[in-house]
Design an enzyme around this catalytic site. Sequence first.
Site, PDB file in Angstrom:
ATOM      1  N   GLU A   1      -3.962   5.852   7.562  1.00 32.09           N
ATOM      2  CA  GLU A   1      -4.907   5.828   6.421  1.00 32.09           C
ATOM      3  C   GLU A   1      -6.310   5.400   6.901  1.00 32.09           C
ATOM      4  OE1 GLU A   1      -3.461   3.649   2.824  1.00 32.09           O
ATOM      5  OE2 GLU A   1      -5.229   2.398   3.057  1.00 32.09           O
TER       6      GLU A   1
ATOM      7  N   HIS B   1       1.702   3.870   8.296  1.00 30.99           N
ATOM      8  CA  HIS B   1       1.041   4.645   7.237  1.00 30.99           C
ATOM      9  C   HIS B   1      -0.395   4.139   7.060  1.00 30.99           C
ATOM     10  CE1 HIS B   1      -0.390   4.891   3.070  1.00 30.99           C
ATOM     11  NE2 HIS B   1       0.296   5.992   2.925  1.00 30.99           N
ATOM     12  N   ASN B   2      -0.543   2.827   7.014  1.00 24.41           N
ATOM     13  CA  ASN B   2      -1.880   2.268   6.781  1.00 24.41           C
ATOM     14  C   ASN B   2      -2.817   2.489   7.964  1.00 24.41           C
ATOM     15  OD1 ASN B   2      -0.700   1.410   4.402  1.00 24.41           O
ATOM     16  ND2 ASN B   2      -1.732  -0.557   4.422  1.00 24.41           N
TER      17      ASN B   2
ATOM     18  N   LYS C   1       5.374   1.462   6.815  1.00 22.22           N
ATOM     19  CA  LYS C   1       4.222   1.306   5.916  1.00 22.22           C
ATOM     20  C   LYS C   1       2.989   0.865   6.718  1.00 22.22           C
ATOM     21  CE  LYS C   1       1.676   1.305   2.338  1.00 22.22           C
ATOM     22  NZ  LYS C   1       0.884   0.202   1.982  1.00 22.22           N
TER      23      LYS C   1
ATOM     24  N   SER D   1       3.493   2.748  -1.403  1.00 18.17           N
ATOM     25  CA  SER D   1       2.143   3.304  -1.312  1.00 18.17           C
ATOM     26  C   SER D   1       1.800   4.118  -2.553  1.00 18.17           C
ATOM     27  CB  SER D   1       2.010   4.212  -0.093  1.00 18.17           C
ATOM     28  OG  SER D   1       0.696   4.747  -0.048  1.00 18.17           O
TER      29      SER D   1
END
Length: 467
Positions: free
Chosen positions: A187, A183-184, A180, A125
């Site tokens: 986000e 994480h997105n 990840k 990232s």
Amino acid sequence: MQQFGVIGLSVMGKNLALNVRNHGFSVSGYSIDKPEVEAFAKYEDDKLKAYDDLKEFVNSLERPRKILIQIMAGAPVDEVIHNLLPLLDKGDILIDGGNSQYKDTNRRYHELEKHGIHFIGMGVSGGEEGALNGPALMPGGDEEAYNEVAPILEAIAAKNAEGKPCVSYMGPEGAGHYVKMVHNGIEYAIMQEFSEVYNLLRDVAHKSDDEMSEIFDKWNHGKVEAYLSEITANVLKQKDDLTDDHVIDHILNVASYKGTGNWMLEDGVSLGAPISVIAEAVIARFMSKQAHLALESGIKPTKFESEETLPDNLVDEFENTLQLAQAVAYAQGFQQLTMAAKAYNWDLRYKSIAQNWEAGCIIRSSMLKDIENAYEGGKPLMNLFQDDYFRNLMKTNLPSLRKSVEFATKAGVPTPTLSASLNYLESIFNPNLPANLIQGQRDYFGAHTYQRNDREGTFHTEWYEEK
Ligand code: 6PG
């Protein structure tokens, strides 16, 4: 012999390779795209070599080879692995740094294990700037292989406030790509929360772009210190190249996506994870494509109420609102991680995950330090709001969140993620949710049975006389 190889030399691959070289490691780069190889070759020196031949590239690397595959996720990754396999030796290490679906990573991990090749699925990232100057890295898969590449990954990763590298072993199989993906999802949620507050400031409080930029900048130096606050302030103040206006006022309001947020939802649904805010953020992007259909159909947007409804300390109320809503986005992400760890038998290290996100990545913020503290010593939290710091934050900021949602509702401005944040917080610690009625209805129409709150066992009621 070169110490590290990178396959795929578009902006992310090229920048990661340069980052490796800039930290004193020798690196070889390969791409099927000739212009990419030529552009990369411009950086050639004794520590950096460019190749357009896969065999020569592989043979340039010291063993065990350490190769980062930085290409588009999906079938191209399988193709590259297929072409690489005959050229590799047992013990070599492949790292997939793309936004791969974690189930693909699980599959590749087990397939490559059969060939004696170690596979690491690694979330990366921070975009192109991060790739060059310090990304957040989320590697999962083979832990021994991770330890082999750790010195290089630790050198190139972003460093948190204490100077610790934002990389550590996330867990087995596709755990790195899973982290990840989460994480997105977070986000998406935080971006949508900011957009909703922007909507309120713009259409109800009638703030100018520059005023809004200043407000986000103030929050970034206050309670919502986050990379996304910083870039929101910058996006809002940017002047347009083509007109005299601010560019934000000419960007079409249709949000794109590449699917990682959707994957998080799909997996969340299969786990039964209550990630309502992330779901609303994903759906808000779908919804943005529908807004234009509504416009074409001639349906008028809602009329806003007068400015009399504006709270006095609007900017502070919104700051508290965003601080809490951001915490809910993280809490839902960590909740899904906790459920995934249990379901997939992964030993996820939540403290390390929070620490990994403290610098370099898109969702970095000062709150991640509080999250790291919440998981200190391997504390088993099912929900982040069980931690004292977050429990207090909820107590202090909930009135502002409620006021903001109330204010938006009166003004006719949709706030899907802010409302979902409020509903989530009103639900998680509520022992009196009305699911008893759902159970009664289920038992009524389908004899699905129910459990009771006053005795053990499974029950069914004869609700009506059969005719
Ligand atoms: C990052 C980002 C990045 C992601 C973009 C675009 O951490 O650097 O998450 O990996 O690809 O944010 O995602 P969408 O196109 O789905 O918005």
